[in-house]
Design an enzyme around this catalytic site. Structure first.
Site, PDB file in Angstrom:
ATOM      1  N   ALA A 135      -9.478  -3.312  -3.339  1.00 28.99           N
ATOM      2  CA  ALA A 135     -10.312  -4.503  -3.160  1.00 28.99           C
ATOM      3  C   ALA A 135     -11.705  -4.297  -3.738  1.00 28.99           C
ATOM      4  O   ALA A 135     -12.252  -5.194  -4.398  1.00 28.99           O
ATOM      5  CB  ALA A 135     -10.412  -4.859  -1.673  1.00 28.99           C
TER       6      ALA A 135
ATOM      7  N   ASP B 117       0.786  -1.224   0.000  1.00 29.43           N
ATOM      8  CA  ASP B 117       0.000   0.000   0.000  1.00 29.43           C
ATOM      9  C   ASP B 117       0.827   1.288   0.000  1.00 29.43           C
ATOM     10  O   ASP B 117       0.536   2.209  -0.773  1.00 29.43           O
ATOM     11  CB  ASP B 117      -0.963  -0.023   1.194  1.00 29.43           C
TER      12      ASP B 117
ATOM     13  N   GLY C  73      -5.384   2.254  -0.786  1.00 32.40           N
ATOM     14  CA  GLY C  73      -4.808   1.256  -1.674  1.00 32.40           C
ATOM     15  C   GLY C  73      -5.469  -0.092  -1.533  1.00 32.40           C
ATOM     16  O   GLY C  73      -6.142  -0.583  -2.446  1.00 32.40           O
ATOM     17  N   ASP C  74      -5.291  -0.720  -0.386  1.00 30.39           N
ATOM     18  CA  ASP C  74      -5.806  -2.073  -0.180  1.00 30.39           C
ATOM     19  C   ASP C  74      -7.327  -2.134  -0.255  1.00 30.39           C
ATOM     20  O   ASP C  74      -7.897  -2.941  -0.985  1.00 30.39           O
ATOM     21  CB  ASP C  74      -5.342  -2.605   1.180  1.00 30.39           C
ATOM     22  N   ASN C  75      -8.001  -1.291   0.513  1.00 27.45           N
ATOM     23  CA  ASN C  75      -9.462  -1.401   0.596  1.00 27.45           C
ATOM     24  C   ASN C  75     -10.154  -0.899  -0.666  1.00 27.45           C
ATOM     25  O   ASN C  75     -11.062  -1.550  -1.191  1.00 27.45           O
ATOM     26  CB  ASN C  75      -9.977  -0.650   1.822  1.00 27.45           C
TER      27      ASN C  75
END
Length: 216
Positions: free
Chosen positions: A169, A136, A164-166
């Site tokens: 996703a 991230d 980034g990650d969420n």
């Protein structure tokens, strides 16, 4: 009317991803009723992801530990691919090829399966950046997000895993829905690709567009 947990009840997802973004994507699909099987290596360690986070984003899934590099593991893997509508992974292209999880390799097992990938810098088109790995903070720095919410002299990570990650996703989950819908509507089984850098750029978008000399 269908309830939230019934909306995707006919969607079957095989999740080969790890860390945060990929598993959060399949967690999101599972919350809407998708049948998700999370495949991990039997040699995995808790060091690959925070245990608390793993418990959080593992909800609603079935789980199996398989070494797909062995002949028995490969047989199980092929059965799972034959079952799935969508395969999710976060391997870079060269690793995906070694593991046998590229679109072409998966479709040699199941011609109707769609493959969806998230990476640090990849996107709809391959141009070289998709070969670079990263977590991230890396795309946050590269897209200028850290400078936007801090400064060039004192960059600041924004939202921890949120940008980034969420967000990545959610992008991957939407990509999976688009590719699955396309396959069912047209019969074409394709590949969906997104990245954390793309999700960071959505946050940066207002500052990339100028109109009448202003970008507010």
């Amino acid at each position: 009317p269908l309830k939230k947990g019934d909306l995707l009840q006919h969607l079957k997802v095989l999740d080969l991803s790890n860390i945060v973004a990929g598993p959060t994507s399949s967690y999101t699909l599972a919350q809407y009723g998708a049948q998700v099987i999370k495949l991990d290596s039997q040699n995995m360690t808790l060091g690959t992801s925070a245990p608390i986070m793993t418990l959080e984003i593992g909800q609603g899934k079935r789980s199996i530990l398989v070494d797909i590099k062995t002949a028995p593991g490969r047989e199980i893997f092929q059965r799972l691919v034959s079952w799935a509508d969508v395969v999710l992974h976060n391997s870079l292209d060269d690793v995906a090829e070694r593991l046998g999880v590229t679109l072409q390799q998966l479709q040699s097992i199941n011609p109707n399966v769609v493959c969806c990938q998230i990476s640090c810098f990849g996107g709809a088109c391959r141009g070289g950046w998709e070969r670079h790995p990263g977590y991230d903070p890396i795309p946050q720095a590269a897209t200028g997000l850290m400078a936007q919410f801090g400064s060039l002299e004192a960059p600041q990570m924004h939202g921890r895993t949120a940008c980034g990650d969420n967000m990545g996703a959610i992008g991957l989950a939407f990509t999976a829905l688009l590719t699955a819908w396309q396959q069912r509507r047209t019969g074409y089984a394709g590949e969906g690709r997104t990245s954390m850098a793309q999700s960071n750029n959505f946050v940066q978008l207002p500052y990339m567009i100028a109109e009448h000399g202003k970008s507010d």
